[in-house]
Scaffold this motif. Structure first.
Motif, PDB file in Angstrom:
ATOM      1  N   GLU A 115       1.012  -1.380   0.087  1.00 36.38           N
ATOM      2  CA  GLU A 115      -0.234  -0.186   0.075  1.00 36.38           C
ATOM      3  C   GLU A 115       0.769   1.214   0.132  1.00 36.38           C
ATOM      4  O   GLU A 115       0.616   2.105  -0.586  1.00 36.38           O
ATOM      5  CB  GLU A 115      -0.845   0.056   1.141  1.00 36.38           C
ATOM      6  CG  GLU A 115      -2.170   1.160   1.025  1.00 36.38           C
ATOM      7  CD  GLU A 115      -2.770   0.380  -0.029  1.00 36.38           C
ATOM      8  OE1 GLU A 115      -2.958   1.570  -1.050  1.00 36.38           O
ATOM      9  OE2 GLU A 115      -3.119  -0.525  -0.503  1.00 36.38           O
ATOM     10  N   ARG A 116       1.749   1.385   0.855  1.00 35.37           N
ATOM     11  CA  ARG A 116       2.959   2.458   0.936  1.00 35.37           C
ATOM     12  C   ARG A 116       3.439   2.529  -0.347  1.00 35.37           C
ATOM     13  O   ARG A 116       3.840   3.742  -0.845  1.00 35.37           O
ATOM     14  CB  ARG A 116       4.016   2.146   2.116  1.00 35.37           C
ATOM     15  CG  ARG A 116       3.229   2.375   3.314  1.00 35.37           C
ATOM     16  CD  ARG A 116       4.083   2.436   4.537  1.00 35.37           C
ATOM     17  NE  ARG A 116       3.266   2.399   5.866  1.00 35.37           N
ATOM     18  CZ  ARG A 116       3.676   2.271   7.026  1.00 35.37           C
ATOM     19  NH1 ARG A 116       4.947   1.509   7.213  1.00 35.37           N
ATOM     20  NH2 ARG A 116       2.897   2.183   8.098  1.00 35.37           N
ATOM     21  N   MET A 117       4.089   1.476  -0.937  1.00 32.92           N
ATOM     22  CA  MET A 117       4.696   1.645  -2.217  1.00 32.92           C
ATOM     23  C   MET A 117       3.661   2.064  -3.381  1.00 32.92           C
ATOM     24  O   MET A 117       4.198   3.109  -3.952  1.00 32.92           O
ATOM     25  CB  MET A 117       5.105   0.338  -2.732  1.00 32.92           C
ATOM     26  CG  MET A 117       5.909   0.177  -4.016  1.00 32.92           C
ATOM     27  SD  MET A 117       6.227  -1.600  -4.451  1.00 32.92           S
ATOM     28  CE  MET A 117       4.414  -1.888  -4.883  1.00 32.92           C
ATOM     29  N   ILE A 118       2.315   1.626  -3.218  1.00 25.40           N
ATOM     30  CA  ILE A 118       1.515   2.252  -4.399  1.00 25.40           C
ATOM     31  C   ILE A 118       1.027   3.677  -3.900  1.00 25.40           C
ATOM     32  O   ILE A 118       1.185   4.685  -4.948  1.00 25.40           O
ATOM     33  CB  ILE A 118       0.088   1.464  -4.189  1.00 25.40           C
ATOM     34  CG1 ILE A 118       0.406   0.217  -4.860  1.00 25.40           C
ATOM     35  CG2 ILE A 118      -1.002   2.341  -5.003  1.00 25.40           C
ATOM     36  CD1 ILE A 118      -0.903  -0.778  -4.702  1.00 25.40           C
ATOM     37  N   GLN A 119       1.257   4.322  -2.677  1.00 21.52           N
ATOM     38  CA  GLN A 119       1.041   5.713  -2.420  1.00 21.52           C
ATOM     39  C   GLN A 119       2.254   6.453  -2.920  1.00 21.52           C
ATOM     40  O   GLN A 119       1.754   7.723  -3.547  1.00 21.52           O
ATOM     41  CB  GLN A 119       0.902   5.931  -0.860  1.00 21.52           C
ATOM     42  CG  GLN A 119      -0.425   5.608  -0.366  1.00 21.52           C
ATOM     43  CD  GLN A 119      -0.260   5.679   1.222  1.00 21.52           C
ATOM     44  OE1 GLN A 119       0.857   6.028   1.758  1.00 21.52           O
ATOM     45  NE2 GLN A 119      -1.537   5.458   1.889  1.00 21.52           N
ATOM     46  N   GLN A 120       3.367   5.924  -2.804  1.00 22.98           N
ATOM     47  CA  GLN A 120       4.532   6.697  -3.481  1.00 22.98           C
ATOM     48  C   GLN A 120       4.412   6.880  -4.925  1.00 22.98           C
ATOM     49  O   GLN A 120       4.852   7.785  -5.451  1.00 22.98           O
ATOM     50  CB  GLN A 120       5.708   5.779  -3.043  1.00 22.98           C
ATOM     51  CG  GLN A 120       6.882   6.541  -2.350  1.00 22.98           C
ATOM     52  CD  GLN A 120       8.035   5.938  -1.966  1.00 22.98           C
ATOM     53  OE1 GLN A 120       8.802   5.523  -3.061  1.00 22.98           O
ATOM     54  NE2 GLN A 120       8.476   5.736  -0.890  1.00 22.98           N
ATOM     55  N   ALA A 121       3.992   5.625  -5.669  1.00 25.20           N
ATOM     56  CA  ALA A 121       3.937   5.740  -6.994  1.00 25.20           C
ATOM     57  C   ALA A 121       3.185   6.798  -7.489  1.00 25.20           C
ATOM     58  O   ALA A 121       3.220   7.457  -8.538  1.00 25.20           O
ATOM     59  CB  ALA A 121       3.404   4.203  -7.525  1.00 25.20           C
ATOM     60  N   GLU A 122       1.795   6.847  -6.830  1.00 30.25           N
ATOM     61  CA  GLU A 122       0.746   7.729  -7.183  1.00 30.25           C
ATOM     62  C   GLU A 122       1.235   9.066  -6.906  1.00 30.25           C
ATOM     63  O   GLU A 122       1.288  10.229  -7.698  1.00 30.25           O
ATOM     64  CB  GLU A 122      -0.475   7.593  -6.217  1.00 30.25           C
ATOM     65  CG  GLU A 122      -1.369   6.562  -6.818  1.00 30.25           C
ATOM     66  CD  GLU A 122      -2.637   6.020  -5.568  1.00 30.25           C
ATOM     67  OE1 GLU A 122      -2.411   6.601  -4.617  1.00 30.25           O
ATOM     68  OE2 GLU A 122      -3.370   5.238  -6.035  1.00 30.25           O
ATOM     69  N   ALA A 123       2.160   9.171  -5.988  1.00 29.02           N
ATOM     70  CA  ALA A 123       2.384  10.608  -5.673  1.00 29.02           C
ATOM     71  C   ALA A 123       3.532  11.071  -6.578  1.00 29.02           C
ATOM     72  O   ALA A 123       3.785  12.336  -6.889  1.00 29.02           O
ATOM     73  CB  ALA A 123       3.634  10.762  -4.246  1.00 29.02           C
TER      74      ALA A 123
END
Lengths: 147, 104
Positions: free
Chosen positions: B63-71
């Motif tokens: 989830e955290r990795m996806i958040q970073q990717a979205e950012a």
């Protein structure tokens, strides 16, 4: 004397329950492996580029522990060396179970093949004297779904 | 967000590479689960509590990795890998990393 009795009881419990659990697990693994044979899991990295597909990451993991009796036997093995069958079987069960769980997830996505399967093993719960307590195996890969 | 561990998606072209994204989560087990695990160490078998715990923390890392990717403005993360390491006695780090890309 009391110590010895406790030790013998633990050994007997471990032998009985551990053996039963292992046989039951293997039966269920073999049954489910047949069931999931239509979803192959391959280690190839490159899927065929012919058709457009959807892709999804799937994973399965399991933490499994060896019983008291087998740990004792493995301890004895340490003295003379050689194959430690007790742990070989533990890891085999864990890996096959993890792959099956991954395939279950793939089926939920209606996928037909899993690419780039990787297996990761780690020992997470150290027993006394730093012996192997339990291993975690995780299998993951990318499932391709026909559009 | 498309998350996979292969490098190319059939039928889709990568238009932009955005570099490495990562997420991690460190979890400790609680005492109740430890007692259950102690019992299982005698009888053998699966430690369901631990399986769930590790699954949850791995999901959180992803989830955290996806958040970073979205950012960074990606719409897919390719070639994702997972790794586990025990940081201290009783705690484990679950780590997920991959390449953030923009797919057409």
């Amino acid at each position: 004397m009391a110590d010895l009795t406790i030790f013998m009881v633990l050994l007997a419990l471990g032998y009985g329950f551990g053996r039963y659990a292992e046989l039951k697990h293997y039966k269920s693994i073999i049954r489910r492996e047949k069931e999931f044979r239509d979803i192959p899991a391959v280690t190839t990295k490159f899927p065929p580029l012919s058709k457009a597909v959807d892709a999804e990451l799937v994973s399965g993991s399991v933490v499994i522990s060896v019983d008291y009796f087998k740990r004792f036997i493995a301890g004895l093995r340490n003295l003379i060396g050689g194959r430690v069958t007790a742990y070989e079987l533990l890891l085999d069960r864990a890996r096959r179970e993890a792959i099956l769980r991954m395939k279950e997830e793939a089926r939920a996505f209606d996928g037909h093949i899993i690419f780039n399967v990787k297996l990761e093993t780690s020992s997470i719960h150290k027993g006394r004297k730093n012996g192997v307590g339990a291993v975690e195996v995780m299998a993951y890969g990318t499932v391709l779904i026909k559009q | 967000m498309l998350v996979t561990n292969i490098e190319i998606i059939p039928g889709k072209r990568i238009t932009k590479h955005l570099g490495l994204v990562q997420g991690s989560s460190v979890r400790a087990k609680h005492i109740g689960r430890d007692i259950m695990a102690g019992l299982k160490n005698i009888f053998g078998g699966e430690l369901k509590g631990y399986t769930e715990l590790l699954q949850e923390s791995r999901e959180e890392a992803t989830e955290r990795m996806i958040q970073q990717a979205e950012a960074v403005g990606a719409n897919a993360v390719l070639n994702v890998r997972f790794s586990t390491s025990s940081v201290a006695a009783g705690a484990a780090e679950l780590f997920a990393y991959g390449t953030a890309v923009v797919l057409e």
